[in-house]
Write an enzyme that holds these catalytic residues in place. Sequence first.
Site: not given
Ligand code: BG6
Length: 533
Positions: A88, A288, A386
């Site tokens: 947009r 993940h 985190k």
């Molecule tokens: C994402 C999450 O899927 O993966 C994030 O939403 C996270 O919160 C990120 O920071 C981490 O990815 P990577 O590849 O940096 O380990």
Amino acid sequence: MSVVDNQAEANQSEAISAGDGPTMPRTQRSNPLRDPGDRRLPRVPEPCALVVFGVTGDLSRKKLLPAIYDLANRGLLPADFALLGFARRDWGDGDFESLARKAAKEHARTGWDEEVWERLSGNIKFVAGSFDDDMAFDQLASTLEELRASHGIKGNAAFYLSIPPTMFPVVLKQMERTRMADNSTAGGWRRVVVEKPFGHDLPSAKALNTLVDDVFTADDVFRIDHYLGKETVQNLMALRFANQLFEPVWNANYVDSVQITMAEDVGIAGRAGFYDATGAARDVLQNHLLQLLALTAMEEPVEFTADAIRTEKLKVLRAITLPADLSAYAVRGQYEQGWLAGERVRGYRAEEGVPADSKTESYAAVRLGIDTRRWAGVPFYVRTGKRLPRRVTEIAVLFKKAPHLPFSHTDTEELGHNQLVIRVQPDEGVTLKFGSKVPGSMMEVRDVSMDFLYGEAFTEASPEAYERLILDVMLGDATLFPRNEEVEASWRVIDPLEAFWQEQEPEPYRAGEWGPKGSDNMLARDGRSWRRP
Ligand code: BG6
């Protein structure tokens, strides 16, 4: 030989004739003795368009657009390729091209090559509009049609939904209305790429799956879990199934426990709206971490194809059990202010956009079981958080101690469990930890490490996960994409956890520490402790 390989073969010759294809020597391409199923040779997709919804977003700027440049730079895009942005903004093609150039320059993995960009930029288009704007979608459909003639994209298009899930229904409906999703009339393939989170819980994931499947055929839906695009994660399969060494001990007879860790030093990085409604378990554990667990625990697939691999992963996900006593074996935490890399960082509740009484967890850990003969009784401890001391993702397989040691207790005091650690990131590689004699006249045995480092063993740098995954979408190779049954099986694990946690305050931990005390207690209860990665 699969259809994909056939396609890749055909595409390579197309790319050659267009004079703009991969950099492989011609003799190699035309070698009649070449095994067409040989995936070591570059696979180049058919001519196609990639349509990105949400091009101005973070993911698009930091990952998708740079990955497209990297693919172009590596000679892996088809000669006839078009990139279409939809957002947009009152923009023309040139504005989008500038955004894409800036994003690629800032975040691409490979070096900048103006010539590569010049070639790519001639094929960049932008369509302005909001998702409920019928006219804008009609224009998108006609732009695709025009590109078929002007850029020879042959009706092939992938639609990347880099947008909030709440927007999926309206965009999918628009694609259905304009018949953009219909590969029977398009005269080529039409695929959709869906970013996580796939829903919020099992019912919403099912609703989302139904919605997507109503518009696209199941084989044309690519759900991205970018961890599967990481080289080290794929190496897990090579390590397990290409070697004889590990498989015989990869079971409950020899394995004491498995620890899967995904730690981040960053906070919520300006994503309060998304993160506070999501939390660590839904953001990372559901996708993940459970995918890493599935790859670690699955049986050997009968062949290395998307279907065979996904079938084995699904069996593991369905066999996962939660501990009976969640209060002892499931922990969620929230970071408070603290110190990281010499800097004072604020607590979660003080992050911009986070409510001062938020109960969302920034840390989650749980002990899972897998009810199969191979894994019965072996705890899988998984954790993510985190604002932990450093960014590290690893899978550690801890072996049982030797049943008998012919040494005195003091000789082996410092001997721990043998461990095989797959370092997903950073310092990508594998470490094997075992006992060794300390030099000297005494018999003293201590842990030592043997390291394999990607950076040292190979000269070629690993591609970014998104490069691999975008390429696979264009090739139609679904091996590294979770199937909807996997997504649903994962929610079946997470939903009871979320229900249990709903009314509870998360346990605080100081930013810069390895999570809340409860997490250490969880392992201590079992006579174990977390590895310090
Ligand atoms: C994402 C999450 O899927 O993966 C994030 O939403 C996270 O919160 C990120 O920071 C981490 O990815 P990577 O590849 O940096 O380990």
